[in-house]
Design an enzyme around this catalytic site. Structure first.
Site, mmCIF file in Angstrom:
data_model
loop_
_atom_site.group_PDB
_atom_site.id
_atom_site.type_symbol
_atom_site.label_atom_id
_atom_site.label_comp_id
_atom_site.label_asym_id
_atom_site.label_seq_id
_atom_site.Cartn_x
_atom_site.Cartn_y
_atom_site.Cartn_z
ATOM 1 N N ASP A 85 0.819 -1.212 0.000
ATOM 2 C CA ASP A 85 0.000 0.000 0.000
ATOM 3 C C ASP A 85 0.853 1.263 0.000
ATOM 4 O O ASP A 85 2.046 1.247 0.296
ATOM 5 C CB ASP A 85 -0.954 0.013 1.190
ATOM 6 C CG ASP A 85 -0.236 -0.159 2.527
ATOM 7 O OD1 ASP A 85 0.760 -0.899 2.586
ATOM 8 O OD2 ASP A 85 -0.668 0.444 3.529
ATOM 9 N N GLU A 143 -0.537 -1.982 5.314
ATOM 10 C CA GLU A 143 0.392 -1.857 6.447
ATOM 11 C C GLU A 143 0.244 -0.520 7.141
ATOM 12 O O GLU A 143 0.470 -0.409 8.350
ATOM 13 C CB GLU A 143 1.845 -2.041 5.972
ATOM 14 C CG GLU A 143 2.865 -2.158 7.086
ATOM 15 C CD GLU A 143 3.299 -0.828 7.694
ATOM 16 O OE1 GLU A 143 3.529 -0.777 8.923
ATOM 17 O OE2 GLU A 143 3.389 0.164 6.941
#
Length: 399
Positions: A85, A143
């Protein structure tokens, strides 16, 4: 095959894969997606795995789990993780691979982690006839956002059937030059909780404070008292941090006392028992201090990631294996740091090693810190990152 021959094959394969790793990295950097929204990223990774003939399945929504089976008999499972991400940051770099998604940027190096793991997959696929066991590739979403994609990967079975004997993760580290890596056995990174505090008083005219209950002044006392939980209640040998990074009132002006003040902050420590105790003490402190001054206080603590602990034996072995693969002058020992990472969840389930990948270079014009709009890397790090992760995996598999 001897260790020397296997190392030579992995080194050669890492060099061959480095060009494609750069292509992966630049594509991902130009097309970043926020936590749990990584749909195009997931499709891109799946397409690359398809090309390599590596089987995979979707997991944790926008994540992927793939496996490469060695052909030298039964052996353990070793997991390798990359987060995928990006962050809500508008990129300032003027580069050909600049983010095309306005307001979103790979400012924490997850594009490097993902492209490196794709290159690692390519390397391991090439040498699977010389290795035992199974390498499990975890392409993890989210994350950067609670509850952390690692919790969803674990929930969906990433560490089951069978349980991995070890898991490795790497993270970019701008202070280290590309070509170098760093390790830290034992406790390495802090737990991370988010604090949301509202102090409610009674607004009024700034010239007549006796008719009001000033939440601004009360908040200032509470902030100071909270800092004393660290300076006077925490064991001086135990790292702990409480920081408030945002404070705002519900109005107010030069001559207006507002009704309430809101704060947002973070609590970090390296001890789970003290972390739990701090939650209790914080709630008691803010409630009773506000009440003593005629106000009320509401504290919400969003439980974040636990502290990250690298398995001592696994990490020391990885340190030695890295020195053999890269050379002693390219492997350093790292200090403890109070930043957090959701890889920490994995470390509380299986033996784990989370290490740092150097990405810095004088050619970048100075250090480009993570979580800034000018973050960038020396792409020479991709050859180091993919080759080393492949080497650590085959050594953990018993090759």
């Amino acid at each position: 095959m001897s260790n020397n021959d296997l190392q030579a094959r992995i080194t050669e394969a890492a060099k061959a894969a480095s060009g494609r790793a750069s292509v992966h990295r630049r594509h991902l950097h130009a097309n970043p997606e926020l936590s749990f929204e990584e749909h195009a990223t997931q499709r891109y990774i799946a397409g690359q795995l398809d090309e390599m003939g590596i089987p995979y399945k979707e997991i944790a929504g926008t994540g992927l789990l793939a496996e490469i089976k060695g052909e030298q008999g039964a052996g353990p499972v070793v997991a390798l993780r990359a987060d995928i991400d990006a962050l809500p940051i508008t990129e300032a770099n003027d580069v050909p691979y600049r983010s095309t998604n306005e307001g979103v940027m790979h400012a924490c190096g997850h594009d490097v982690h993902t492209s490196s793991l794709l290159a690692t997959a390519e390397i391991l696929n090439k040498v699977r006839s010389f290795t035992p066991g199974t390498t499990r590739l975890l392409f993890q979403p989210g994350e950067e956002k609670l509850p952390g994609g690692a919790t969803l990967m674990i929930r969906d079975g990433a560490l089951k059937d069978p349980v991995p004997a070890a898991i490795f993760g790497q993270h970019v580290h701008p202070p280290l030059e590309a070509g170098k890596v760093g390790f830290r056995p034992g406790i390495y990174m802090a737990s991370t909780d988010e604090l949301f505090l509202t102090v409610r008083g009674r607004g009024g005219h700034g010239a007549m404070p006796h008719n009001a209950v000033d939440p601004v002044v009360i908040t200032s006392y509470i902030i100071t008292a909270i800092q004393q939980l660290i300076s006077r209640n925490t064991d001086p040998t135990l790292p702990a941090v409480i920081t408030f990074g945002r404070i705002a009132s519900d109005g107010g002006a030069t001559n207006v006392i507002p009704n309430s003040v809101s704060l947002e902050g973070t609590l970090r420590t390296l001890d789970e028992a003290w972390r739990k105790e701090l939650h209790v003490r914080l709630n008691k402190l803010v409630t009773e201090m506000a009440a003593s001054m005629g106000a009320t206080a509401e504290l919400t603590i969003a439980h974040g990631y636990p502290f990250l602990k690298n398995d001592e034996a696994l990490t020391r072995k990885a340190f030695d294996d890295a020195r053999r693969f890269l050379g002693e002058d390219r492997v350093v020992e790292l200090p403890i740091r109070m930043t957090g990472e959701d890889f920490a969840f994995y470390t509380h389930h299986v033996p784990a090693c989370f290490y740092r990948l150097g990405v810095g270079s004088p050619a970048l014009g100075g250090e480009r810190p993570v979580h800034t709009d000018t973050f960038d890397v020396d792409e020479a790090c991709l050859e180091t990152g993919s080759g080393l992760m492949a080497w650590l995996a085959v050594k953990a598999l018993g090759a």
